[in-house]
Write a protein that holds these residues in place. Structure first.
Motif, PDB file in Angstrom:
ATOM      1  N   ALA B 186      54.136  58.378  18.947  1.00 11.90           N
ATOM      2  CA  ALA B 186      54.092  59.207  20.313  1.00 11.90           C
ATOM      3  C   ALA B 186      55.806  58.901  20.563  1.00 11.90           C
ATOM      4  CB  ALA B 186      53.504  57.951  21.487  1.00 11.90           C
ATOM      5  N   ALA B 187      56.407  58.939  19.606  1.00 11.41           N
ATOM      6  CA  ALA B 187      57.642  59.671  20.557  1.00 11.41           C
ATOM      7  C   ALA B 187      58.422  60.215  19.509  1.00 11.41           C
ATOM      8  CB  ALA B 187      58.835  58.008  20.453  1.00 11.41           C
ATOM      9  N   ILE B 188      57.676  60.650  18.454  1.00  8.55           N
ATOM     10  CA  ILE B 188      58.113  61.429  17.532  1.00  8.55           C
ATOM     11  C   ILE B 188      58.494  63.532  18.841  1.00  8.55           C
ATOM     12  CG2 ILE B 188      57.773  63.238  16.127  1.00  8.55           C
ATOM     13  CD1 ILE B 188      56.890  61.388  13.996  1.00  8.55           C
ATOM     14  N   PRO B 189      57.401  63.694  19.542  1.00  4.43           N
ATOM     15  CA  PRO B 189      57.778  64.864  20.418  1.00  4.43           C
ATOM     16  C   PRO B 189      58.933  65.057  21.282  1.00  4.43           C
ATOM     17  CG  PRO B 189      54.951  64.465  20.143  1.00  4.43           C
ATOM     18  CD  PRO B 189      56.082  63.083  19.389  1.00  4.43           C
ATOM     19  N   PHE B 190      58.941  63.562  21.675  1.00  2.94           N
ATOM     20  CA  PHE B 190      59.710  63.643  22.985  1.00  2.94           C
ATOM     21  C   PHE B 190      61.196  62.711  22.604  1.00  2.94           C
ATOM     22  CE2 PHE B 190      55.595  62.672  23.947  1.00  2.94           C
ATOM     23  CZ  PHE B 190      55.141  63.981  24.019  1.00  2.94           C
ATOM     24  N   THR B 191      61.311  62.498  21.780  1.00  2.87           N
ATOM     25  CA  THR B 191      63.269  62.242  21.212  1.00  2.87           C
ATOM     26  C   THR B 191      64.236  62.836  20.812  1.00  2.87           C
ATOM     27  OG1 THR B 191      62.263  60.856  19.388  1.00  2.87           O
ATOM     28  CG2 THR B 191      62.102  60.205  21.675  1.00  2.87           C
ATOM     29  N   LYS B 192      64.473  62.383  20.078  1.00  2.00           N
ATOM     30  CA  LYS B 192      65.549  63.091  18.855  1.00  2.00           C
ATOM     31  C   LYS B 192      64.737  63.351  17.761  1.00  2.00           C
ATOM     32  CE  LYS B 192      70.498  62.961  20.689  1.00  2.00           C
ATOM     33  NZ  LYS B 192      70.304  63.779  20.849  1.00  2.00           N
ATOM     34  N   LEU B 193      63.967  62.327  17.475  1.00  2.00           N
ATOM     35  CA  LEU B 193      63.015  62.457  16.423  1.00  2.00           C
ATOM     36  C   LEU B 193      63.116  63.823  16.041  1.00  2.00           C
ATOM     37  CD1 LEU B 193      61.325  58.320  16.815  1.00  2.00           C
ATOM     38  CD2 LEU B 193      63.010  59.324  14.999  1.00  2.00           C
ATOM     39  N   SER B 194      62.835  64.697  17.147  1.00  2.00           N
ATOM     40  CA  SER B 194      61.589  65.684  17.758  1.00  2.00           C
ATOM     41  C   SER B 194      62.682  67.118  16.144  1.00  2.00           C
ATOM     42  CB  SER B 194      62.218  66.726  18.667  1.00  2.00           C
ATOM     43  OG  SER B 194      63.138  66.369  19.255  1.00  2.00           O
ATOM     44  N   HIS B 195      63.472  66.685  15.790  1.00  2.00           N
ATOM     45  CA  HIS B 195      63.788  67.124  14.521  1.00  2.00           C
ATOM     46  C   HIS B 195      63.268  67.574  13.904  1.00  2.00           C
ATOM     47  CE1 HIS B 195      65.212  63.499  13.091  1.00  2.00           C
ATOM     48  NE2 HIS B 195      65.036  63.863  11.700  1.00  2.00           N
ATOM     49  N   MET B 196      62.537  66.448  13.368  1.00  4.61           N
ATOM     50  CA  MET B 196      61.070  66.943  11.961  1.00  4.61           C
ATOM     51  C   MET B 196      60.302  68.121  12.704  1.00  4.61           C
ATOM     52  SD  MET B 196      58.252  64.307  11.625  1.00  4.61           S
ATOM     53  CE  MET B 196      56.621  65.293  12.252  1.00  4.61           C
ATOM     54  N   LEU B 197      60.297  68.566  14.432  1.00  2.00           N
ATOM     55  CA  LEU B 197      59.315  70.135  14.232  1.00  2.00           C
ATOM     56  C   LEU B 197      60.330  71.047  14.897  1.00  2.00           C
ATOM     57  CD1 LEU B 197      58.001  68.440  17.883  1.00  2.00           C
ATOM     58  CD2 LEU B 197      56.752  68.435  14.996  1.00  2.00           C
ATOM     59  N   PHE B 198      61.707  70.809  14.832  1.00  2.00           N
ATOM     60  CA  PHE B 198      62.685  72.210  14.718  1.00  2.00           C
ATOM     61  C   PHE B 198      63.602  72.551  14.019  1.00  2.00           C
ATOM     62  CE2 PHE B 198      61.900  70.249  20.094  1.00  2.00           C
ATOM     63  CZ  PHE B 198      61.296  71.854  20.190  1.00  2.00           C
ATOM     64  N   PHE B 199      63.465  71.564  13.152  1.00  2.00           N
ATOM     65  CA  PHE B 199      64.633  71.827  12.046  1.00  2.00           C
ATOM     66  C   PHE B 199      63.947  73.052  11.011  1.00  2.00           C
ATOM     67  CE2 PHE B 199      64.215  71.977   7.290  1.00  2.00           C
ATOM     68  CZ  PHE B 199      65.492  71.748   7.040  1.00  2.00           C
ATOM     69  N   PRO B 200      62.961  73.163  11.125  1.00  2.83           N
ATOM     70  CA  PRO B 200      62.565  74.882  10.337  1.00  2.83           C
ATOM     71  C   PRO B 200      63.091  75.714  11.095  1.00  2.83           C
ATOM     72  CG  PRO B 200      60.481  73.638  10.582  1.00  2.83           C
ATOM     73  CD  PRO B 200      61.119  72.396  11.255  1.00  2.83           C
ATOM     74  N   PHE B 201      63.847  75.240  12.307  1.00  2.00           N
ATOM     75  CA  PHE B 201      62.991  76.677  13.256  1.00  2.00           C
ATOM     76  C   PHE B 201      64.506  76.845  13.410  1.00  2.00           C
ATOM     77  CE2 PHE B 201      58.871  75.411  14.404  1.00  2.00           C
ATOM     78  CZ  PHE B 201      58.499  76.665  14.081  1.00  2.00           C
ATOM     79  N   THR B 202      66.020  75.886  13.940  1.00  2.00           N
ATOM     80  CA  THR B 202      67.076  75.834  13.920  1.00  2.00           C
ATOM     81  C   THR B 202      67.532  76.565  12.589  1.00  2.00           C
ATOM     82  OG1 THR B 202      67.287  73.537  13.078  1.00  2.00           O
ATOM     83  CG2 THR B 202      67.616  74.597  15.780  1.00  2.00           C
TER      84      THR B 202
END
Lengths: 444, 219
Positions: B186-202
């Protein structure tokens, strides 16, 4: 546990920052910042601030960090932590002292060289964030005095050095006359409509490096180029407003530059050996005007010399003998990938080229770029001490025989000159044009 | 005890997955909309070829200059991220649970293999903790939340290891394990763990800027 971001370090007193901060109140700061975050703080800023996992992998990318004994306050993420990250987290509720410190960090401790973007696994663009911080400081009126003076010059005269229109024309005609002693048929064509190339320079060239205009004229004439220079404002391609955070003025400057080229109906703009000006015309200023790429092709001097040498329009009589080493300017290497053409040109002109390490995209910045040298004497010691790694790099090239450093960029020249002097490296510093002029075949 | 077990292994699992998937979709979609409103540059300059070129160089070990200059960290972080994702997805117990509920199943790894991977994740978490405590620059950057996130990541693996090996108090650890896993998801999208989601974009965006505009490498 974590250290607080605001450990005291001696701050440098700058009149521009001090005076600008005098009239500030926390309310005004909050109003300006919330306005900025609302209008310009978009997905990039949010994602960069939220994605950085504080891993420290960017630290070794920064010459300030490496030169100041790995002081964490100089690491790229450390600078973000002390500036824009807090601005975003506190939604603008920061103190006047914070803004003064953030101004000093963002204007004078980061050259916007973008080396750290190549060291961050996520590709976080720290230069973008430092520019965002500068933009806030600009809107708050807290900018270092010296660079603000050049920005004022840009606003008033459309050039960086308070040069009046007649002085500009006079300087060009003076250099034309000087050069005619050497090549009697030489011309510096002014306002020639329909020429192939508009040659543009930065304000400091007519101000105190006029010999570069002389040399450019010789190169153009010998190569038989159909070229011209404008006699109106718009001739200066430099842009300190880009670095103070004055986006509006940056856009006006670039519009004037592009429109001058279009008025003269030239096919392309060739610019002298300058890095930041190239960034402004090729990368940032055009974007501020809504052009994805420049509306008229822009060619940096290195690429132009490459074309001339490759096509045999310039012939080398005798190659430059003292071994040279190459400094890669950030804005045309990380900013335009000209490193291979640069090497082609250097090898065509010089007997012996000694590489510095790291080089090409991984070069260390000169520490003068990004407007840092333009922040003037108050910050000079920090700038030069903050680049001991460059001094080491140059010294290393010297031990392998290099006698001359080539730096095809004005800011790099200024920065390296100070580094060479302060560290007593005893090396000569040259532009590519200096060497071309020296070794090229000229009419008898 | 049974009530808690039923709650943690029933409704909470659903809540965790809804937060993880829903939150991730929300973050990605809202960020894409924000970008189209205020960062048109991202869309103008994003180039699939150069984005993938950059991502490729950064997702293979030692594909970048920086990863070559820090070999220990590179090996640690690649082991960590691989095990972190592969171990829970292909753990026999997890696959069996899904099979019991929905009747679908997939390939799984041996228990001893999963055990090794779990230990590796825990060891690398300790390595990361050591970096935060002892490396000057990393320590300076670290805030309390960074320790919390590290703890969130380590917790399901520590409790899972404990429960699997039936160390003292393991029934409680079993519940703690499920809870920790749910919190982490549950924490992945709302913390710095969101780098999992945003890595491909940044990474993809800077790769596009470097590749398509600046004609330079970014690795």
């Amino acid at each position: 546990m974590a250290e607080p971001a605001s450990i005291e370090k001696s701050r440098i007193i700058d009149q521009g920052i001090e005076k600008g901060a005098e009239g500030l109140t926390p309310e005004r700061i909050e109003k300006v910042i919330t306005g900025m975050l609302k209008s310009e703080g978009g997905a990039r800023l949010k994602t960069y601030v939220e994605t950085c996992v504080h891993c420290g992998l960017c630290s070794d990318a920064c010459h300030f960090y490496l030169s100041f004994d790995k002081d964490p306050r100089y690491s790229p993420a450390g600078k973000v932590k002390q500036t824009i990250a807090q601005v975003v987290q506190k939604k603008g509720r920061v103190s006047v002292d914070f803004i003064k410190q953030a101004a000093e960090i963002s204007y004078t401790e980061c050259n916007l060289c973008r080396r750290c973007a190549m060291y961050c696994p996520f590709g976080i663009d720290v230069a973008y964030m430092m520019l965002f911080m500068r933009r806030i400081c600009h809107l708050l009126g807290v900018t270092p005095q010296y660079i603000q003076d050049t920005a004022h010059s840009h606003s008033a005269t459309f050039n960086q050095m308070w040069i009046k229109e007649d002085e500009w024309i006079d300087t060009l005609q003076w250099q034309e006359e000087e050069a005619q002693d050497e090549i009697p048929t030489l011309r510096i064509p002014l306002e020639k409509e329909g020429a192939d190339i508009m040659y543009s320079v930065i304000g400091p060239e007519p101000k105190f490096r006029a010999q570069l205009i002389y040399q450019a004229a010789v190169i153009m004439n010998v190569a038989g180029i159909n070229w011209t220079m404008p006699a109106t404002p718009g001739w200066d391609n430099s842009d300190m407003c880009m670095y103070t955070g004055d986006t509006e003025m940056m856009a006006r400057l670039k519009r004037s530059h592009f429109e001058t080229a279009m008025r003269l109906k030239v096919k392309r703009i060739v610019m002298g050996e300058c890095g930041h000006a190239f960034r402004s015309v090729y990368d940032m200023g055009n974007r501020a005007l809504g052009w994805k790429m420049p509306p008229i092709p822009v060619v940096h001097a290195i690429e132009f010399y490459y074309e001339l040498l490759k096509a045999g329009k310039i012939k080398v009589t005798k190659k430059y003998e003292p071994p040279v080493t190459l400094h890669d300017p950030c804005n045309i290497v990380r900013g335009r990938g000209l490193h291979d053409m640069y090497r082609y040109v250097a090898h065509a002109l010089c007997e012996n080229v000694v590489e510095m390490y790291p080089n090409r995209e991984h070069n260390y910045c000169c520490s003068a770029g990004g407007g840092v040298i333009n922040c003037g004497p108050p910050f000079k010691n920090k700038r030069v001490d903050g680049n001991r790694v460059k001094a080491k790099q140059i010294f290393d090239a010297k031990t392998r025989g290099a006698k001359t450093v080539i730096a095809p960029c004005h800011n790099c020249h200024g920065g390296l000159e100070d580094i060479i002097l302060q560290n007593e490296l005893g090396m000569e510093l040259k532009f590519l044009a200096d060497i071309i002029y020296e070794v090229m075949e000229k009419p008898e | 005890m049974h009530d808690i077990y039923n709650f943690v292994s029933g409704p909470l699992v659903w809540i965790a997955f809804i937060l993880f998937i829903g939150g991730s979709l929300y973050q990605l979609i809202s960020r894409a909309m924000l970008a189209s409103k205020k960062d048109q540059a991202v869309y103008s300059y994003m180039s699939p070829f150069f984005a993938l070129r950059s991502i490729f160089h950064w997702i293979i070990p030692f594909g970048s200059v920086n990863s070559r200059s820090k070999p220990v960290f590179t090996i640690a972080t690649f082991i960590f991220h691989l095990c972190l994702i592969l171990a829970p997805v292909f753990l026999f117990a997890h696959v069996a649970l899904i099979n019991e509920t929905w009747g679908i199943s997939w390939w799984f790894i041996s228990d001893s293999g999963a055990d090794i991977m779990t230990v590796l994740v825990i060891l690398v978490c300790l390595f990361f903790l050591g970096r935060r405590l002892f490396l000057r620059d990393v320590k300076y950057l670290t805030s309390v939340s960074d320790y919390v996130i590290l703890g969130l990541v380590a917790a399901p693996f520590i409790t899972g290891f404990w429960a699997y090996h039936q160390l003292p108090g393991y029934p409680v650890m079993m519940i703690a394990h499920m809870l920790a896993g749910e919190i982490l998801l549950a924490a992945i999208p709302f913390t710095k763990l969101s780098h999992m989601l945003f890595f491909p974009f940044t990474r993809g965006y800077i790769g596009s800027e470097f590749g398509a505009v600046r004609h330079a490498r970014d690795w």
